[in-house]
Design a protein around this motif. Sequence first.
Motif, PDB file in Angstrom:
ATOM      1  N   GLN B  48      96.670  47.143 -28.271  1.00  0.00           N
ATOM      2  CA  GLN B  48      97.274  45.811 -28.397  1.00  0.00           C
ATOM      3  C   GLN B  48      96.243  44.728 -28.126  1.00  0.00           C
ATOM      4  OE1 GLN B  48     100.779  45.682 -25.927  1.00  0.00           O
ATOM      5  NE2 GLN B  48     101.908  47.074 -27.272  1.00  0.00           N
ATOM      6  N   MET B  49      95.366  44.987 -27.188  1.00  0.00           N
ATOM      7  CA  MET B  49      94.322  44.007 -26.900  1.00  0.00           C
ATOM      8  C   MET B  49      93.393  43.862 -28.110  1.00  0.00           C
ATOM      9  SD  MET B  49      93.818  41.919 -24.613  1.00  0.00           S
ATOM     10  CE  MET B  49      94.216  42.222 -22.918  1.00  0.00           C
ATOM     11  N   ARG B  50      93.042  44.975 -28.721  1.00  0.00           N
ATOM     12  CA  ARG B  50      92.196  44.904 -29.926  1.00  0.00           C
ATOM     13  C   ARG B  50      92.906  44.169 -31.056  1.00  0.00           C
ATOM     14  NH1 ARG B  50      90.023  50.840 -29.107  1.00  0.00           N
ATOM     15  NH2 ARG B  50      87.916  50.384 -28.391  1.00  0.00           N
ATOM     16  N   HIS B  51      94.214  44.445 -31.169  1.00  0.00           N
ATOM     17  CA  HIS B  51      95.006  43.780 -32.208  1.00  0.00           C
ATOM     18  C   HIS B  51      95.007  42.268 -31.978  1.00  0.00           C
ATOM     19  CE1 HIS B  51      98.065  43.562 -35.339  1.00  0.00           C
ATOM     20  NE2 HIS B  51      98.764  42.770 -34.558  1.00  0.00           N
ATOM     21  N   THR B  52      95.176  41.871 -30.729  1.00  0.00           N
ATOM     22  CA  THR B  52      95.183  40.449 -30.370  1.00  0.00           C
ATOM     23  C   THR B  52      93.867  39.790 -30.783  1.00  0.00           C
ATOM     24  OG1 THR B  52      96.615  40.941 -28.480  1.00  0.00           O
ATOM     25  CG2 THR B  52      95.419  38.847 -28.411  1.00  0.00           C
ATOM     26  N   ILE B  53      92.759  40.481 -30.510  1.00  0.00           N
ATOM     27  CA  ILE B  53      91.436  39.942 -30.848  1.00  0.00           C
ATOM     28  C   ILE B  53      91.272  39.841 -32.371  1.00  0.00           C
ATOM     29  CG2 ILE B  53      88.949  40.366 -30.664  1.00  0.00           C
ATOM     30  CD1 ILE B  53      89.676  41.958 -28.018  1.00  0.00           C
ATOM     31  N   ARG B  54      91.747  40.897 -33.069  1.00  0.00           N
ATOM     32  CA  ARG B  54      91.642  40.877 -34.537  1.00  0.00           C
ATOM     33  C   ARG B  54      92.426  39.718 -35.143  1.00  0.00           C
ATOM     34  NH1 ARG B  54      91.999  46.394 -34.547  1.00  0.00           N
ATOM     35  NH2 ARG B  54      94.256  46.294 -34.791  1.00  0.00           N
ATOM     36  N   VAL B  55      93.648  39.511 -34.641  1.00  0.00           N
ATOM     37  CA  VAL B  55      94.465  38.419 -35.173  1.00  0.00           C
ATOM     38  C   VAL B  55      93.775  37.073 -34.898  1.00  0.00           C
ATOM     39  CG1 VAL B  55      96.676  37.202 -35.002  1.00  0.00           C
ATOM     40  CG2 VAL B  55      96.635  39.693 -35.007  1.00  0.00           C
ATOM     41  N   SER B  56      93.204  36.925 -33.719  1.00  0.00           N
ATOM     42  CA  SER B  56      92.494  35.678 -33.392  1.00  0.00           C
ATOM     43  C   SER B  56      91.378  35.416 -34.382  1.00  0.00           C
ATOM     44  CB  SER B  56      91.899  35.741 -31.983  1.00  0.00           C
ATOM     45  OG  SER B  56      92.898  36.020 -31.047  1.00  0.00           O
ATOM     46  N   GLY B  57      90.697  36.480 -34.800  1.00  0.00           N
ATOM     47  CA  GLY B  57      89.589  36.359 -35.743  1.00  0.00           C
ATOM     48  C   GLY B  57      90.035  35.994 -37.146  1.00  0.00           C
TER      49      GLY B  57
END
Lengths: 243, 82
Positions: B48-57
Amino acid sequence: MSRAGPVRLSRLSRLRRDPGKAGVGSGVGGGAGGGAAGGADDQAMVRLLREGDEGAFMALVARHHGPMVRLARTYVQSDASAEEVAQEAWLGLLRGIHSFEGRSSVRTWLFRILVNQAKTRGVRERRAASEPLFAPLFEPAVETAVGADRFGPLGSWSTPPLPWPAPPDPAVAAETLAVVSEAISALPPRQRQVMSLRDVHGFTAAEVCDLLELTDANQRVLLHRARARVRGRLEAYFEEVGG
Amino acid sequence: MSPSPDLSCQELVELVTEYLEGALPARERARLESHLRGCGACAGYLDQMRHTIRVSGRLSPDDITSAQHDALIDVFRRWKAG
């Protein structure tokens, strides 16, 4: 006219880190349009600006002006002020372009000019109101990534995170972007600066430390708190739409 | 429940950023990865943390308004005119 020779280029490429990869094991894509102001591209851009190429200037503006205004806004008191500071930074870039030596990327240099001017302006605006530019760096001193009530007495999850819908349908995907955007906007200023630069605009940790005058460790704490808050907001959103 | 008695889930979530940034010493990293292998909840949290970072990008920078565009063209032309 070009004072930037191959020596500069190699110095530049040593400074430059891979902008698309935020860290080991993260597999994070670079920020949208963040782009590495890369060695060769930078050289070309500097040459065009020195020649007075308006199209090249406006291309740079299109890429960076929005993020610059947002960053400036974390220092100054109004949107109008932030806009002015960003315009001053562009003028600063143009005035300095002939003496720019390429020791950093154009992007880093531009944002450094911006931060300096925003800080000066922010201090001046606040002096009238006699408040400091930022609250103490870490307030509260302890801020957990996940609420303590989600863990049992031995620190194992009692309420583990539920899986998120994957892959989300397009409507949810668009909504997800909006949720993340709002969550980032709602962060405390220092966290907002770090997460925007790192995760949205694809700046490296080293660039952010340099720009915001943070130690590596402090930069990471701010990033950690910011990402944890945004993840928490997404989790709440998925619970709403899922339940 | 935790497969690694010396690293709890609650501790792990606080190390996630250091892990993703490659800032954990090798031993700590091994300890964390061993916990992840045995703990689906923590592995899910990391995803979920990786997903959050990807969406931010994927957030696109705001397009500049025509007023901003005009103001900056003006800055440029005045600079060029010296």
